[in-house]
Design a protein around this motif. Sequence first.
Motif, PDB file in Angstrom:
ATOM      1  N   UNK A 110     101.190  27.556   5.082  1.00 43.52           N
ATOM      2  CA  UNK A 110     100.623  28.086   6.336  1.00 43.52           C
ATOM      3  C   UNK A 110     101.039  27.243   7.540  1.00 43.52           C
ATOM      4  N   UNK A 111     100.976  25.913   7.388  1.00 43.41           N
ATOM      5  CA  UNK A 111     101.287  25.022   8.507  1.00 43.41           C
ATOM      6  C   UNK A 111     102.788  25.020   8.808  1.00 43.41           C
ATOM      7  N   UNK A 112     103.605  24.854   7.765  1.00 43.50           N
ATOM      8  CA  UNK A 112     105.056  24.819   7.974  1.00 43.50           C
ATOM      9  C   UNK A 112     105.561  26.184   8.437  1.00 43.50           C
ATOM     10  N   UNK A 113     104.973  27.247   7.883  1.00 36.11           N
ATOM     11  CA  UNK A 113     105.355  28.599   8.296  1.00 36.11           C
ATOM     12  C   UNK A 113     105.040  28.827   9.763  1.00 36.11           C
ATOM     13  N   UNK A 114     103.888  28.322  10.195  1.00 37.24           N
ATOM     14  CA  UNK A 114     103.508  28.492  11.606  1.00 37.24           C
ATOM     15  C   UNK A 114     104.420  27.652  12.507  1.00 37.24           C
ATOM     16  N   UNK A 115     104.722  26.426  12.067  1.00 37.89           N
ATOM     17  CA  UNK A 115     105.652  25.594  12.855  1.00 37.89           C
ATOM     18  C   UNK A 115     107.000  26.315  12.963  1.00 37.89           C
ATOM     19  N   UNK A 116     107.466  26.893  11.849  1.00 35.30           N
ATOM     20  CA  UNK A 116     108.743  27.615  11.877  1.00 35.30           C
ATOM     21  C   UNK A 116     108.651  28.853  12.778  1.00 35.30           C
ATOM     22  N   UNK A 117     107.469  29.455  12.838  1.00 31.55           N
ATOM     23  CA  UNK A 117     107.313  30.679  13.648  1.00 31.55           C
ATOM     24  C   UNK A 117     107.405  30.379  15.141  1.00 31.55           C
ATOM     25  N   UNK A 118     106.936  29.200  15.557  1.00 29.16           N
ATOM     26  CA  UNK A 118     106.834  28.970  17.007  1.00 29.16           C
ATOM     27  C   UNK A 118     107.751  27.878  17.549  1.00 29.16           C
ATOM     28  N   UNK A 119     108.209  26.958  16.695  1.00 27.61           N
ATOM     29  CA  UNK A 119     109.069  25.881  17.205  1.00 27.61           C
ATOM     30  C   UNK A 119     110.361  26.498  17.729  1.00 27.61           C
ATOM     31  N   UNK A 120     110.709  26.189  18.963  1.00 26.61           N
ATOM     32  CA  UNK A 120     111.864  26.795  19.640  1.00 26.61           C
ATOM     33  C   UNK A 120     111.844  28.330  19.524  1.00 26.61           C
ATOM     34  N   UNK A 121     110.663  28.894  19.596  1.00 31.47           N
ATOM     35  CA  UNK A 121     110.410  30.345  19.490  1.00 31.47           C
ATOM     36  C   UNK A 121     110.849  30.951  18.156  1.00 31.47           C
ATOM     37  N   UNK A 122     110.941  30.108  17.150  1.00 27.38           N
ATOM     38  CA  UNK A 122     111.151  30.671  15.815  1.00 27.38           C
ATOM     39  C   UNK A 122     112.399  30.180  15.116  1.00 27.38           C
ATOM     40  N   UNK A 123     112.208  29.609  13.928  1.00 28.01           N
ATOM     41  CA  UNK A 123     113.313  29.163  13.087  1.00 28.01           C
ATOM     42  C   UNK A 123     113.193  29.877  11.738  1.00 28.01           C
ATOM     43  N   UNK A 124     114.335  30.063  11.065  1.00 22.88           N
ATOM     44  CA  UNK A 124     114.246  30.630   9.712  1.00 22.88           C
ATOM     45  C   UNK A 124     113.595  29.629   8.758  1.00 22.88           C
ATOM     46  N   UNK A 125     112.874  30.142   7.771  1.00 22.76           N
ATOM     47  CA  UNK A 125     112.272  29.219   6.804  1.00 22.76           C
ATOM     48  C   UNK A 125     112.224  29.827   5.401  1.00 22.76           C
ATOM     49  N   UNK A 126     112.044  28.932   4.447  1.00 22.36           N
ATOM     50  CA  UNK A 126     112.007  29.308   3.030  1.00 22.36           C
ATOM     51  C   UNK A 126     110.679  28.823   2.473  1.00 22.36           C
ATOM     52  N   UNK A 127     110.097  29.608   1.599  1.00 25.81           N
ATOM     53  CA  UNK A 127     108.861  29.178   0.935  1.00 25.81           C
ATOM     54  C   UNK A 127     109.182  28.757  -0.504  1.00 25.81           C
ATOM     55  N   UNK A 128     108.780  27.544  -0.865  1.00 28.29           N
ATOM     56  CA  UNK A 128     108.802  27.140  -2.281  1.00 28.29           C
ATOM     57  C   UNK A 128     107.363  26.762  -2.629  1.00 28.29           C
ATOM     58  N   UNK A 129     106.580  27.754  -3.093  1.00 29.24           N
ATOM     59  CA  UNK A 129     105.154  27.517  -3.348  1.00 29.24           C
ATOM     60  C   UNK A 129     104.936  26.723  -4.631  1.00 29.24           C
ATOM     61  N   UNK A 130     103.977  25.797  -4.592  1.00 25.53           N
ATOM     62  CA  UNK A 130     103.793  24.910  -5.748  1.00 25.53           C
ATOM     63  C   UNK A 130     102.413  24.997  -6.392  1.00 25.53           C
ATOM     64  N   UNK A 131     101.453  25.706  -5.775  1.00 26.59           N
ATOM     65  CA  UNK A 131     100.172  25.941  -6.447  1.00 26.59           C
ATOM     66  C   UNK A 131     100.151  27.387  -6.931  1.00 26.59           C
ATOM     67  N   UNK A 132      99.235  27.664  -7.866  1.00 30.51           N
ATOM     68  CA  UNK A 132      99.150  29.042  -8.372  1.00 30.51           C
ATOM     69  C   UNK A 132      98.738  29.987  -7.243  1.00 30.51           C
ATOM     70  N   UNK A 133      97.802  29.538  -6.399  1.00 26.03           N
ATOM     71  CA  UNK A 133      97.366  30.386  -5.282  1.00 26.03           C
ATOM     72  C   UNK A 133      98.541  30.695  -4.356  1.00 26.03           C
ATOM     73  N   UNK A 134      99.350  29.693  -4.066  1.00 23.38           N
ATOM     74  CA  UNK A 134     100.499  29.914  -3.174  1.00 23.38           C
ATOM     75  C   UNK A 134     101.532  30.815  -3.853  1.00 23.38           C
ATOM     76  N   UNK A 135     101.699  30.668  -5.175  1.00 18.14           N
ATOM     77  CA  UNK A 135     102.716  31.459  -5.867  1.00 18.14           C
ATOM     78  C   UNK A 135     102.338  32.933  -5.975  1.00 18.14           C
ATOM     79  N   UNK A 136     101.036  33.228  -6.055  1.00 20.90           N
ATOM     80  CA  UNK A 136     100.641  34.647  -6.192  1.00 20.90           C
ATOM     81  C   UNK A 136     100.146  35.249  -4.887  1.00 20.90           C
ATOM     82  N   UNK A 137      99.911  34.417  -3.884  1.00 17.78           N
ATOM     83  CA  UNK A 137      99.258  34.964  -2.698  1.00 17.78           C
ATOM     84  C   UNK A 137      99.883  34.480  -1.388  1.00 17.78           C
ATOM     85  N   UNK A 138      99.653  33.188  -1.022  1.00 16.42           N
ATOM     86  CA  UNK A 138      99.947  32.796   0.357  1.00 16.42           C
ATOM     87  C   UNK A 138     101.434  32.770   0.705  1.00 16.42           C
TER      88      UNK A 138
END
Length: 360
Positions: A110-138
Amino acid sequence: MHEIKVRLPSGSYKIQIEAGSLGRCGDQIRAVSAAERVVVISDENVWSLYGSQLEAALVNAGFLVDSILIPPGEGSKTMECFARVCGNMADLHVQRDHLIIAFGGGVVGDLAGFAAAVYMRGLPYVQIPTTLLAQVDSSVGGKTAIDLPQGKNLVGAFHQPQIVITDPDLLKTLDKRHLAEGMAEIIKYGAISDEELFVKLEEYGSIEGALPHMEDIIFHCCDTKRVFVEQDERDGGERQKLNFGHSFGHAIEKMGLYRKHSHGEAVALGMVMAAKTGEALGLTPIGTGERLKRIIQAYQLPTKINVEYKELVHHMSMDKKNDHEGHKLILLKAMGKSMIYTVAEAELSTILEDILELAL
Ligand SMILES: NC(=O)c1ccc[n+]([C@@H]2O[C@H](COP(=O)([O-])OP(=O)(O)OC[C@H]3O[C@@H](n4cnc5c(N)ncnc54)[C@H](O)[C@@H]3O)[C@@H](O)[C@H]2O)c1
Ligand SMILES: [Zn+2]
């Protein structure tokens, strides 16, 4: 390997799910990014467990790698931590052609995604989720956010990743409580739209029983979330069904000041309440609540709560989905089938008084 393609007007991307993929993820990321430099945002726990493995995979694929670490836990989803991360990005001279990698649980995502969304008006980003909640949901669906003292997830943006790379092997180091948190969301997917998954979870019978099947389970959950997100990226209609158990759950979390019950535990209790509310309204087949209760117990989530129904309804009345007609709830038509249903506050109060008299 399981692969899901998420197709959205704001950009399409793949979710790749495979045990052991962390070690090979450099090539998967190279396939979607020509960036020379990547900045990995992670938390201290995840980085100390898996940082060197990720770094090696990225370097092997020709990336120059920097990292920004945050302290683990919800306490990092703040303006202060967000400002520090953005400041670190500026210190590293991060430019538009850099790639951000969110490597961690839902907090980092959530935090890194938001930073990627707004830093310099948006940068591309990749998600590598490491908890079960992040892998199935966030990690799926592009919602990013940080908290304010006034409430959770109040400042955020929709920002879809370039790719989601999910390695179920990372769950081997995750503790039981966080595994159970993820299980609550998995049970939710079964309840709202995948009876087959629900039946399988009943057969596996426990977290230990489900773990060997996790790659398959994660695939089914992400695919279900994909369907809802594709229909309703901005969460104005069908996507709200993903909130099954959450109107009750959020109220339970708030009443315990976010200390008594974790999100997953509160949602587990909320799902039983939602099923029993549906039963009381004659909309949900009798016995559905008890069936949910049995599976929730089997996955080491709580099924008993001692709260005052008036206080619960009071906290539920702040739900942003409600309108002047009453509480907008997600109820079950049957196991695996959900609906959005508005119930007047007085009626909900009467029902909850009865349900809670029996402590659920
Ligand atoms: N964006 C969305 O759509 C969405 C959906 C659901 C939840 N969320 C957010 O997700 C957050 C919760 O995420 P979470 O439950 O993943 O919590 P988290 O990110 O705090 O991770 C939980 C703990 O597990 C540790 N950890 C992470 N991966 C590990 C691993 N593989 N092995 C050992 N330890 C590991 C972390 O360091 C942390 O201490 C909340 O802030 C919530 O608002 C967002
Ligand atoms: Zn949830």
